[in-house]
Motif scaffolding. Structure first.
Motif: not given
Length: 118
Positions: A79-108
């Motif tokens: 259960e703890d591992a599943n919860e940690n995996l859920y948070h890791a996936i959530k953080n990974s998606r958030r990180s990808r969104k931030r990378k995309c936002l940074v790339i868009i800002i740099v391009v702009v």
């Protein structure tokens, strides 16, 4: 004298007959005693088997308790591992969104900077 002799013979035969009966009775009693000793050994062996079974049952009970404890602990850790995996996936998606936002800002910013330069 012949009567005395025949009475002695009768007594002698009677004593032999009685002695033979005693021997036969003793033989039967001795046989029964041996049977009782064998029965006693069998009962003692059976008693020891019950003690061994009780000991094995107690040992297995401890092992089963340990297995149950390990299963419960494993379920908690899963259960703890599943919860940690859920948070890791959530953080990974958030990180990808931030990378995309940074790339868009740099391009702009690059486009804006190039538009001022040209």
């Amino acid at each position: 004298r012949s009567c005395l002799y025949s009475c002695k013979a009768c007594t002698h035969v009677s004593i032999q007959s009685t002695s033979q009966k005693y021997r036969e009775t003793y033989s039967r009693v001795a046989g029964r005693y041996q049977d009782i000793l064998r029965l006693e050994d069998s009962v003692m062996e059976l008693h020891q088997m019950f003690i061994d079974i009780a000991l094995l049952t107690e040992q297995q009970s401890e092992q089963i308790d340990q297995i149950e404890f390990n299963v419960v602990e494993s379920a908690k850790k899963i259960e703890d591992a599943n919860e940690n995996l859920y948070h890791a996936i959530k953080n990974s998606r958030r990180s990808r969104k931030r990378k995309c936002l940074v790339i868009i800002i740099v391009v702009v910013l690059t486009v804006v900077a190039l538009s001022f330069i040209l």
